[in-house]
Design a protein around this motif. Structure first.
Motif, PDB file in Angstrom:
ATOM      1  N   GLU A  17       0.852  -1.188   0.000  1.00  0.00           N
ATOM      2  CA  GLU A  17       0.000   0.000   0.000  1.00  0.00           C
ATOM      3  C   GLU A  17       0.887   1.237   0.000  1.00  0.00           C
ATOM      4  O   GLU A  17       1.871   1.298   0.741  1.00  0.00           O
ATOM      5  N   GLU A  18       0.507   2.215  -0.820  1.00  0.00           N
ATOM      6  CA  GLU A  18       1.291   3.448  -0.903  1.00  0.00           C
ATOM      7  C   GLU A  18       0.852   4.432   0.184  1.00  0.00           C
ATOM      8  O   GLU A  18       0.505   5.582  -0.075  1.00  0.00           O
ATOM      9  N   ARG A  19       0.850   3.961   1.391  1.00  0.00           N
ATOM     10  CA  ARG A  19       0.524   4.790   2.546  1.00  0.00           C
ATOM     11  C   ARG A  19       1.118   4.133   3.780  1.00  0.00           C
ATOM     12  O   ARG A  19       1.507   2.958   3.747  1.00  0.00           O
ATOM     13  N   GLY A  25       9.121   3.664   5.997  1.00  0.00           N
ATOM     14  CA  GLY A  25       8.135   2.667   5.629  1.00  0.00           C
ATOM     15  C   GLY A  25       7.735   1.831   6.819  1.00  0.00           C
ATOM     16  O   GLY A  25       8.262   1.985   7.929  1.00  0.00           O
ATOM     17  N   GLU A  80       7.969   5.776   2.237  1.00  0.00           N
ATOM     18  CA  GLU A  80       6.676   5.860   2.925  1.00  0.00           C
ATOM     19  C   GLU A  80       5.621   4.998   2.249  1.00  0.00           C
ATOM     20  O   GLU A  80       4.774   5.483   1.496  1.00  0.00           O
ATOM     21  N   ARG A  81       5.706   3.723   2.517  1.00  0.00           N
ATOM     22  CA  ARG A  81       4.724   2.751   2.042  1.00  0.00           C
ATOM     23  C   ARG A  81       4.653   1.623   3.056  1.00  0.00           C
ATOM     24  O   ARG A  81       5.588   1.412   3.829  1.00  0.00           O
ATOM     25  N   LEU A  95       8.880  -3.989  -6.360  1.00  0.00           N
ATOM     26  CA  LEU A  95       9.165  -2.561  -6.199  1.00  0.00           C
ATOM     27  C   LEU A  95      10.487  -2.196  -6.871  1.00  0.00           C
ATOM     28  O   LEU A  95      10.602  -1.165  -7.532  1.00  0.00           O
ATOM     29  N   ASP A 143      10.427   1.723  -8.265  1.00  0.00           N
ATOM     30  CA  ASP A 143       9.757   2.527  -7.253  1.00  0.00           C
ATOM     31  C   ASP A 143      10.650   2.792  -6.040  1.00  0.00           C
ATOM     32  O   ASP A 143      10.398   3.727  -5.281  1.00  0.00           O
TER      33      ASP A 143
END
Length: 238
Positions: free
Chosen positions: A44-46, A57, A109-110, A144, A149
């Motif tokens: 998840e990108e959060r 992360g 930050e994921r 990733l 990414d």
């Protein structure tokens, strides 16, 4: 003689089948003897609120057992409306263990959530979950990296776990249920591939155990972790 016929330093047969789930970013089915756990890693990108704008992360885990993973049916925790204390303790252990092998700055930050679902239990489910969970995490991180990414690999080392105990007065490696249910001492060891200690959970179920016996269990754990890391390497190479 152990009920399984294995020698004191022998792991159960370990099989790790990767790509078991078509939807998850990383997945595997790990079989440690008759203990079978499906591990999936979801990206998840959060991050949780307490990590927003931190540049860090997060890796977390959830754990559960199917109703007939054991000899008798267990009620689904969702039906009961809450998780048991055992479930909460195990999933926190899995999360702590996996994070110990992650550079959270490199991850960015994921969040990656590793779900460990026990299909069949015969002792050592938390250890199998950690060992298989790392493989699922590795595969998700590989995606990733491949996509560009992230710039550098956030996984700093392998992470694996194994149980050891004293059964019939003899220190043994990788307890199955028949041994675990009658062991005088039961311990779980979580280590990195390079031998660093992450966590040790040990207790005397009957008589106390000595420092010499603990050292013997530690030696067995190192032997077991080496075998599990070899299985992880073979799985991700395939």
């Amino acid at each position: 003689m152990r009920p399984s016929g294995r020698n004191a330093e022998q792991l159960r047969t370990v099989i790790i089948e990767t790509g078991f789930s078509r939807h998850a970013e990383g997945s595997c089915l790990i079989k440690c003897g008759d203990t079978h756990v499906l591990c999936t890693a979801s990206l998840e990108e959060r991050v949780p609120p307490f990590l927003r704008n931190s540049g860090l992360g997060w890796v977390t885990a959830e754990y559960g057992m199917l109703p007939r993973a054991t000899n008798t049916r267990n009620r689904r925790e969702a039906a009961a409306g809450k998780q048991s204390g055992r479930t909460q303790e195990i999933q926190r252990l899995i999360g702590r263990s996996l994070r110990a092998g992650v550079d959270r700055v490199a991850l960015g930050e994921r969040q990656i959530t590793v779900d460990c679902d026990v299909i069949q239990a015969d002792g050592g489910t938390r250890c199998a979950s950690i060992t298989g969970g790392w493989v699922a995490l590795r595969l998700a991180v590989n995606k990733l990296l491949k996509a560009g990414d992230i710039k550098s690999d956030p996984l700093t080392d392998h992470v694996a776990a194994v149980s050891c105990g004293i059964y019939g007065g003899m220190p043994i490696l990788d307890l199955d249920y028949a041994e675990d249910s009658e062991a005088g001492t039961d311990a779980n060891f979580v280590l990195t591939g390079s031998g660093g200690l992450i966590e040790v959970q040990g207790s005397a179920e009957g008589a106390t155990f000595s420092r010499a016996q603990f050292d013997h269990l530690m030696d067995l754990a190192e032997t077991g972790i080496a075998g599990l890391v070899a299985a992880q390497k073979a799985a991700i190479a395939g």
